[in-house]
Design a protein around this motif. Structure first.
Motif, PDB file in Angstrom:
ATOM      1  N   LYS A   1      48.626 104.917 -46.567  1.00 25.86           N
ATOM      2  CA  LYS A   1      48.864 106.354 -46.693  1.00 25.86           C
ATOM      3  C   LYS A   1      47.904 107.181 -45.847  1.00 25.86           C
ATOM      4  O   LYS A   1      47.828 108.397 -45.999  1.00 25.86           O
ATOM      5  N   VAL A   2      47.164 106.532 -44.975  1.00 27.89           N
ATOM      6  CA  VAL A   2      46.262 107.227 -44.067  1.00 27.89           C
ATOM      7  C   VAL A   2      46.775 107.056 -42.639  1.00 27.89           C
ATOM      8  O   VAL A   2      47.734 106.338 -42.384  1.00 27.89           O
ATOM      9  N   ASP A   3      46.115 107.730 -41.701  1.00 25.39           N
ATOM     10  CA  ASP A   3      46.596 107.721 -40.328  1.00 25.39           C
ATOM     11  C   ASP A   3      46.120 106.511 -39.527  1.00 25.39           C
ATOM     12  O   ASP A   3      46.760 106.105 -38.569  1.00 25.39           O
ATOM     13  N   ARG A   4      44.978 105.971 -39.903  1.00 22.75           N
ATOM     14  CA  ARG A   4      44.445 104.814 -39.173  1.00 22.75           C
ATOM     15  C   ARG A   4      43.721 103.902 -40.135  1.00 22.75           C
ATOM     16  O   ARG A   4      43.028 104.364 -41.045  1.00 22.75           O
ATOM     17  N   VAL A   5      43.886 102.608 -39.931  1.00 26.73           N
ATOM     18  CA  VAL A   5      43.222 101.604 -40.760  1.00 26.73           C
ATOM     19  C   VAL A   5      42.433 100.678 -39.839  1.00 26.73           C
ATOM     20  O   VAL A   5      42.949 100.219 -38.824  1.00 26.73           O
ATOM     21  N   VAL A   6      41.184 100.421 -40.202  1.00 28.39           N
ATOM     22  CA  VAL A   6      40.357  99.478 -39.460  1.00 28.39           C
ATOM     23  C   VAL A   6      40.014  98.322 -40.385  1.00 28.39           C
ATOM     24  O   VAL A   6      39.509  98.540 -41.491  1.00 28.39           O
ATOM     25  N   ALA A   7      40.303  97.115 -39.945  1.00 32.23           N
ATOM     26  CA  ALA A   7      39.957  95.922 -40.716  1.00 32.23           C
ATOM     27  C   ALA A   7      38.641  95.353 -40.194  1.00 32.23           C
ATOM     28  O   ALA A   7      38.458  95.218 -38.984  1.00 32.23           O
ATOM     29  N   ILE A   8      37.723  95.051 -41.128  1.00 24.45           N
ATOM     30  CA  ILE A   8      36.435  94.452 -40.766  1.00 24.45           C
ATOM     31  C   ILE A   8      36.395  93.025 -41.284  1.00 24.45           C
ATOM     32  O   ILE A   8      36.768  92.753 -42.419  1.00 24.45           O
ATOM     33  N   ARG A   9      35.970  92.123 -40.425  1.00 24.64           N
ATOM     34  CA  ARG A   9      35.835  90.712 -40.802  1.00 24.64           C
ATOM     35  C   ARG A   9      34.494  90.209 -40.309  1.00 24.64           C
ATOM     36  O   ARG A   9      34.171  90.353 -39.137  1.00 24.64           O
ATOM     37  N   ASP A  10      33.703  89.632 -41.208  1.00 20.56           N
ATOM     38  CA  ASP A  10      32.407  89.037 -40.857  1.00 20.56           C
ATOM     39  C   ASP A  10      31.503  90.029 -40.128  1.00 20.56           C
ATOM     40  O   ASP A  10      30.795  89.670 -39.183  1.00 20.56           O
ATOM     41  N   GLY A  11      31.511  91.291 -40.585  1.00 21.66           N
ATOM     42  CA  GLY A  11      30.616  92.279 -40.018  1.00 21.66           C
ATOM     43  C   GLY A  11      31.014  92.811 -38.662  1.00 21.66           C
ATOM     44  O   GLY A  11      30.228  93.456 -37.979  1.00 21.66           O
ATOM     45  N   LEU A  12      32.259  92.548 -38.256  1.00 21.66           N
ATOM     46  CA  LEU A  12      32.762  93.020 -36.971  1.00 21.66           C
ATOM     47  C   LEU A  12      34.112  93.696 -37.152  1.00 21.66           C
ATOM     48  O   LEU A  12      34.902  93.320 -38.023  1.00 21.66           O
ATOM     49  N   THR A  13      34.401  94.692 -36.315  1.00 20.25           N
ATOM     50  CA  THR A  13      35.727  95.292 -36.311  1.00 20.25           C
ATOM     51  C   THR A  13      36.705  94.282 -35.736  1.00 20.25           C
ATOM     52  O   THR A  13      36.516  93.786 -34.626  1.00 20.25           O
ATOM     53  N   SER A  14      37.764  93.951 -36.478  1.00 21.78           N
ATOM     54  CA  SER A  14      38.672  92.905 -36.014  1.00 21.78           C
ATOM     55  C   SER A  14      40.052  93.436 -35.650  1.00 21.78           C
ATOM     56  O   SER A  14      40.649  93.020 -34.667  1.00 21.78           O
TER      57      SER A  14
END
Length: 295
Positions: free
Chosen positions: A206-219
């Motif tokens: 329901k937001v405009d952008r989603v950022v997934a983080i894996r192991d302390g990094l932007t993935s």
């Protein structure tokens, strides 16, 4: 509004060192409404705490507006937390003072900043649908109502950045939808930048952008192709029939990218992969095995 590059956070004790963030890169524009998702231990809450001035970064670059959070002094940090950023905890006990009324709770940060504005405090509670609950103490409010008071408190000093840690984690679906509606309204009407950390994929949709983080990094990033559409799902995450998000694998400035683990497992790729460029696209596949080589 937010720019971080190569952000590192290391927690140390006498005999243990944990790297929570190991080179995170992320930029957030003024006025964005975005979510950060990731498994437990991925580093998303650590990142939110650094943005909120609750943890100090260990290395890298992290700027919020004109503030450099790597170089900020303790005195400046107090001003930053008081004037620039608002924070909403998942646990209401960390947001609210139980012996005060809803209105008094909203007024507390104003008084700490030396700028009490009762009319604005009442207006905030009206905006979150609690104008009729001004004089109720917390024991007289439901969990969802308490969370809405917390939103009003976070906006009391008119911050430029609003951070929310699992803001709907302890409420039902109807209340969650109401809270997200409040966030979107505040984002559009006030222009406040909102960053939400969540495990809830439905909320993230329901937001405009989603950022997934894996192991302390932007993935991975999921960007809504048409902000006027409010879809129910995210590309690659299931959900509703209407897919309004497009998925991107994030490439850092030296060309590194994180391929989702499930993709690699599906191709039976371990610690090495074969990569080819055919002039139009990059192809990643299982390495060719030499004759007689064991798998």
């Amino acid at each position: 509004m937010i720019h971080c590059e190569g952000l590192v956070k290391i927690f140390k004790t006498e005999d243990l060192e944990v790297v929570a963030l190991q080179g995170l890169n992320l930029s957030v524009q003024q006025g964005e409404l975005m979510a950060i998702i990731g498994n437990s231990g991925s580093g998303k809450s650590t990142f939110l705490n650094i943005l909120g001035g609750l943890d100090r970064p260990s290395a890298g670059t992290i700027k919020v507006g004109d503030w450099d959070l790597l170089k900020i002094t303790d005195e400046q940090l107090v001003k930053y937390k008081r004037d620039t950023v608002g924070f909403i905890w998942q646990n209401n006990a960390r947001n609210l003072l139980p012996y005060l009324t809803a209105l008094q709770n909203v007024e507390v940060p104003m008084m700490l900043a030396g700028k009490l504005d009762r009319a604005y405090a009442k207006q905030l509670l009206e905006w979150v649908g609690l104008g009729h609950r001004l004089n109720n103490k917390l024991a007289q409010l439901s969990g969802g109502e308490q969370q809405r008071v917390a939103i009003a408190i976070s906006l009391a000093n008119k911050p430029k950045l609003l951070l929310a840690d699992e803001p709907t984690g302890s409420v039902d679906t109807q209340t969650s939808d109401m809270i997200m509606g409040i966030f979107r309204r505040m984002n559009k009407e006030i222009g406040v930048t909102i960053v939400i950390v969540t495990h809830d994929i439905t909320l993230a949709g329901k937001v405009d952008r989603v950022v997934a983080i894996r192991d302390g990094l932007t993935s991975t990033e999921f960007i809504k192709r048409n902000p006027n559409l409010d879809g129910d799902g995210l590309a690659g995450f299931g959900g509703g029939q209407q897919n309004v998000h497009e998925a991107y694998v994030v490439v850092d400035r030296v060309g590194r990218l994180q391929v989702p683990k499930e993709f690699l497992e599906a191709l039976d790729i371990g610690d090495k992969a074969s990569m080819e460029f055919d002039g139009d696209k990059i192809v990643i596949r299982t390495p060719n095995k030499l004759e007689g080589e064991t798998k």
